[in-house]
Design a protein around this motif. Structure first.
Motif, PDB file in Angstrom:
ATOM      1  N   VAL A  70      19.706  -1.716   2.204  1.00  0.00           N
ATOM      2  CA  VAL A  70      20.854  -0.808   2.232  1.00  0.00           C
ATOM      3  C   VAL A  70      20.404   0.622   1.977  1.00  0.00           C
ATOM      4  O   VAL A  70      20.818   1.559   2.683  1.00  0.00           O
ATOM      5  N   ALA A  71      19.555   0.811   0.974  1.00  0.00           N
ATOM      6  CA  ALA A  71      19.065   2.169   0.649  1.00  0.00           C
ATOM      7  C   ALA A  71      18.264   2.738   1.811  1.00  0.00           C
ATOM      8  O   ALA A  71      18.435   3.905   2.192  1.00  0.00           O
ATOM      9  N   TRP A  72      17.400   1.925   2.384  1.00  0.00           N
ATOM     10  CA  TRP A  72      16.558   2.416   3.478  1.00  0.00           C
ATOM     11  C   TRP A  72      17.356   2.645   4.745  1.00  0.00           C
ATOM     12  O   TRP A  72      17.007   3.496   5.555  1.00  0.00           O
TER      13      TRP A  72
ATOM     14  N   SER B 235      13.186   7.416  -9.301  1.00  0.00           N
ATOM     15  CA  SER B 235      12.539   6.118  -9.521  1.00  0.00           C
ATOM     16  C   SER B 235      12.952   5.535 -10.867  1.00  0.00           C
ATOM     17  O   SER B 235      13.162   4.321 -11.000  1.00  0.00           O
ATOM     18  N   LEU B 236      13.065   6.413 -11.879  1.00  0.00           N
ATOM     19  CA  LEU B 236      13.473   5.955 -13.201  1.00  0.00           C
ATOM     20  C   LEU B 236      14.910   5.436 -13.182  1.00  0.00           C
ATOM     21  O   LEU B 236      15.236   4.456 -13.856  1.00  0.00           O
ATOM     22  N   LEU B 237      15.791   6.098 -12.417  1.00  0.00           N
ATOM     23  CA  LEU B 237      17.161   5.613 -12.279  1.00  0.00           C
ATOM     24  C   LEU B 237      17.179   4.225 -11.669  1.00  0.00           C
ATOM     25  O   LEU B 237      17.844   3.309 -12.169  1.00  0.00           O
ATOM     26  N   VAL B 238      16.445   4.060 -10.570  1.00  0.00           N
ATOM     27  CA  VAL B 238      16.389   2.759  -9.904  1.00  0.00           C
ATOM     28  C   VAL B 238      15.825   1.710 -10.856  1.00  0.00           C
ATOM     29  O   VAL B 238      16.350   0.589 -10.957  1.00  0.00           O
TER      30      VAL B 238
ATOM     31  N   ASN C 130       0.873  -1.188   0.000  1.00  0.00           N
ATOM     32  CA  ASN C 130       0.000   0.000   0.000  1.00  0.00           C
ATOM     33  C   ASN C 130       0.903   1.229   0.000  1.00  0.00           C
ATOM     34  O   ASN C 130       1.596   1.501   0.980  1.00  0.00           O
ATOM     35  N   ILE C 131       0.884   1.985  -1.108  1.00  0.00           N
ATOM     36  CA  ILE C 131       1.801   3.127  -1.227  1.00  0.00           C
ATOM     37  C   ILE C 131       1.290   4.358  -0.494  1.00  0.00           C
ATOM     38  O   ILE C 131       1.975   5.382  -0.451  1.00  0.00           O
ATOM     39  N   HIS C 132       0.090   4.272   0.074  1.00  0.00           N
ATOM     40  CA  HIS C 132      -0.475   5.438   0.754  1.00  0.00           C
ATOM     41  C   HIS C 132      -0.415   5.340   2.277  1.00  0.00           C
ATOM     42  O   HIS C 132      -0.964   6.186   2.978  1.00  0.00           O
TER      43      HIS C 132
ATOM     44  N   VAL D 153       9.402   5.302  -0.801  1.00  0.00           N
ATOM     45  CA  VAL D 153       8.433   4.831  -1.782  1.00  0.00           C
ATOM     46  C   VAL D 153       8.973   4.953  -3.203  1.00  0.00           C
ATOM     47  O   VAL D 153       8.648   4.131  -4.074  1.00  0.00           O
ATOM     48  N   ARG D 154       9.816   5.945  -3.475  1.00  0.00           N
ATOM     49  CA  ARG D 154      10.351   6.111  -4.837  1.00  0.00           C
ATOM     50  C   ARG D 154      11.295   4.976  -5.203  1.00  0.00           C
ATOM     51  O   ARG D 154      11.289   4.490  -6.341  1.00  0.00           O
ATOM     52  N   TYR D 155      12.116   4.567  -4.250  1.00  0.00           N
ATOM     53  CA  TYR D 155      13.003   3.421  -4.499  1.00  0.00           C
ATOM     54  C   TYR D 155      12.167   2.154  -4.694  1.00  0.00           C
ATOM     55  O   TYR D 155      12.447   1.345  -5.592  1.00  0.00           O
ATOM     56  N   GLU D 156      11.150   2.002  -3.871  1.00  0.00           N
ATOM     57  CA  GLU D 156      10.297   0.816  -3.949  1.00  0.00           C
ATOM     58  C   GLU D 156       9.576   0.744  -5.295  1.00  0.00           C
ATOM     59  O   GLU D 156       9.509  -0.328  -5.913  1.00  0.00           O
ATOM     60  N   ILE D 157       9.038   1.857  -5.760  1.00  0.00           N
ATOM     61  CA  ILE D 157       8.320   1.866  -7.038  1.00  0.00           C
ATOM     62  C   ILE D 157       9.269   1.519  -8.185  1.00  0.00           C
ATOM     63  O   ILE D 157       8.937   0.719  -9.069  1.00  0.00           O
ATOM     64  N   GLY D 158      10.465   2.108  -8.189  1.00  0.00           N
ATOM     65  CA  GLY D 158      11.435   1.793  -9.238  1.00  0.00           C
ATOM     66  C   GLY D 158      11.808   0.323  -9.252  1.00  0.00           C
ATOM     67  O   GLY D 158      11.871  -0.310 -10.321  1.00  0.00           O
TER      68      GLY D 158
END
Length: 526
Positions: free
Chosen positions: A322-324, A432-435, A122-124, A339-344
């Protein structure tokens, strides 16, 4: 030797003989039977205590004299020549089978993109809650990963051998052990939290509910992978997601409770039908034996696959951890959800899902080729046999590269459309696009490594696979930690890329060595 034996004791010895000679040719003498008993793990002490014979050799003499003619033995070939299904039919079937294997992952991504939530995502959610739920999910994957591997490995082995009773017994034992492990770990985490106070009561509830419910789900559903009933797995997951929608929109139950109830419903559904399947297997009359190998032998043979399952899922989640972790400074927890890392990362998993279809095709085509060529060449033509499979492997590699590039381009176009038209459900931006871009390449390398892994497992080369996944995990961690802490947290994805490259390189290098001496490895695998 016992002077008198009951019918049940004679039957027990007969079952023992059937078990130690399963899949083997007719023994030439009692010495060979004695060797099989020792391979099975029976010592003089066991022969005396459990069967009433003075030593292994006396037991072997009795088995050889009384049961040698009581069963049929395999033919002189290691395997029978099989008719290969038509090319188009088997490619389509295996491609869909590979996709179906990853369908639960696809459903998670699809519903998250369209609706913002799925069965356990759930992203919200509040970031603190999302962090704790993500940790529970990760722990569930790691803890259940090893058990799912050995359930699939041993259960499928007995089913392929026609040993339904043994398949039912081993799957029941491993399922109970898996459930107990999850329960005990949950209790230990609760005790640990009571001492050190890491989570508040509500956050502990979120963590334990996620871990326990998903851990049971992943463990129990492995039964259906043994039976290769992927359509039922897909149907059950759809029912679980449908239950979440029903609870949330019709009964007004908020998140994440609606999701917990949906997962609990799915656990019960999977458990009920899994129990029925195991019960049917245990009632089978087709099995040749009913005695499972000794516990020590089971542990010895299954431990490599258990370790692989644990390390594989650790590898999949390592870059996110590691990112988190780099994002958690002054946040109160050792990791902090982004959330941006997760979406990517999730969007890049679409590449892995689509590649799994091709991997299934290539693995089966390799095995079809192997089983055909072994009847084509005589022993003196072993070099031609080796060269034939080496040429096939190289062609498979080229096909995989072309398909992977096409898949990355198609999924990238889809992601670009989401980004361009600013799909409101997704907080998608440049990071997100980079990831996504880096992870898509990483998952392609990882998937080719999985192709190698499946073949290496079929040749009983578990050791090199463990070495490869461990080195890949180490590279993933070290590179990710350095880049995420010296630069941006989103650079942790380069750790995933390096780790996947290491895993792919090690498995590919060994595959090339194996294929150069395929005649030897083929012989020694049996």
């Amino acid at each position: 030797m016992p002077t008198q034996m009951s019918k049940s004791e004679v039957e027990r010895l007969r079952q023992l003989y059937f078990e130690i000679t399963k899949g083997r040719g007719k023994p030439l003498d009692f010495w060979e039977v004695a060797a099989l008993l020792e391979i099975y793990g029976i010592r003089d002490l066991d022969a005396k205590r459990e069967y009433g014979f003075s030593n292994v050799f006396e037991l072997a003499r009795f088995l050889f004299a009384n049961f040698r003619e009581s069963k049929e033995y395999p033919s002189r070939y290691l395997m029978e020549h099989q008719e290969v299904p038509p090319l188009k039919t088997r490619i389509l079937r295996n491609f869909l089978k590979g996709l179906s294997f990853a369908m639960p992952m696809f459903l998670q991504i699809f519903f998250t993109i369209v609706f913002g939530f799925a069965l356990w995502s759930n992203i919200h959610l509040d970031v603190t809650e999302a962090t704790v739920i993500a940790l529970g999910t990760f722990l569930a994957l790691v803890v259940s990963g090893g058990m799912a591997q050995i359930i699939g490995r041993k259960g499928l082995y007995y089913l392929k051998m026609g040993e339904q009773i043994l398949a039912g017994k081993i799957m029941e034992i491993l399922l109970v052990q898996g459930a107990l492990k999850i329960l005990i770990l949950a209790l230990l985490i609760t005790l640990f939290n009571q001492i050190f106070g890491i989570f508040s009561d509500y956050l502990l509830y979120l963590f334990l509910a996620t871990f326990a419910l998903l851990g049971l789900l992943f463990t129990i559903s492995s039964i259906y992978y043994v039976f290769e009933e992927y359509e039922k797995i897909l149907l059950f997951y759809l029912l679980g997601i449908g239950m979440v929608f029903l609870l949330h929109y019709l009964l007004d139950i908020d998140f994440p409770e609606a999701q917990f109830l949906g997962i609990a419903f799915l656990d019960l559904l999977f458990a009920f039908f899994a129990w029925r399947k195991i019960r049917q297997l245990k009632r089978s009359t087709k099995s040749e034996g009913e005695i499972l190998p000794r516990s020590s032998m089971l542990i010895f043979t299954l431990l490599p696959f258990y370790i692989y399952g644990v390390l594989y899922f650790l590898f999949l989640i390592m870059d996110r951890l590691v990112a988190w972790n780099a994002n958690s400074i002054n946040r109160g927890l050792f990791v902090w959800f982004d959330v941006r890392y997760e979406i990517g990362s999730d969007l890049a998993l679409l590449v892995l899902i689509l590649l799994m279809g091709l991997v299934e095709v290539l693995v089966y085509e390799f095995l079809y080729k192997l089983n055909t060529e072994v009847f084509r060449y005589e022993a003196k033509e072993y070099r031609r046999f080796n060269d034939s499979l080496m040429a096939f492997y190289k062609r498979a590699g080229i096909l995989f590269i072309l398909y992977a590039l096409g898949t990355i381009m198609v999924v990238s176009l889809f992601v670009w459309l989401l980004y361009t038209f600013a799909w409101e459900q997704l907080p998608l931006d440049g990071t997100s696009l980079l990831v996504f871009g880096v992870a898509a390449i990483a998952y392609s390398l990882l998937t080719f490594g999985l192709f190698n892994t499946l073949i290496l497992f079929s040749f009983s080369r578990q050791g090199v696979v463990l070495q490869a996944i461990f080195l890949g995990l180490l590279g993933n961690f070290l590179v990710g930690v350095v880049l995420a802490n010296m630069g941006s947290i989103y650079w942790a994805v380069f750790g995933l890329l390096v780790g996947s490259g290491i895993f792919c390189w090690v498995t590919t290098s060994y595959m090339l060595q194996l294929l150069k001496k395929l005649d030897y490895f083929y012989y020694s695998a049996f």
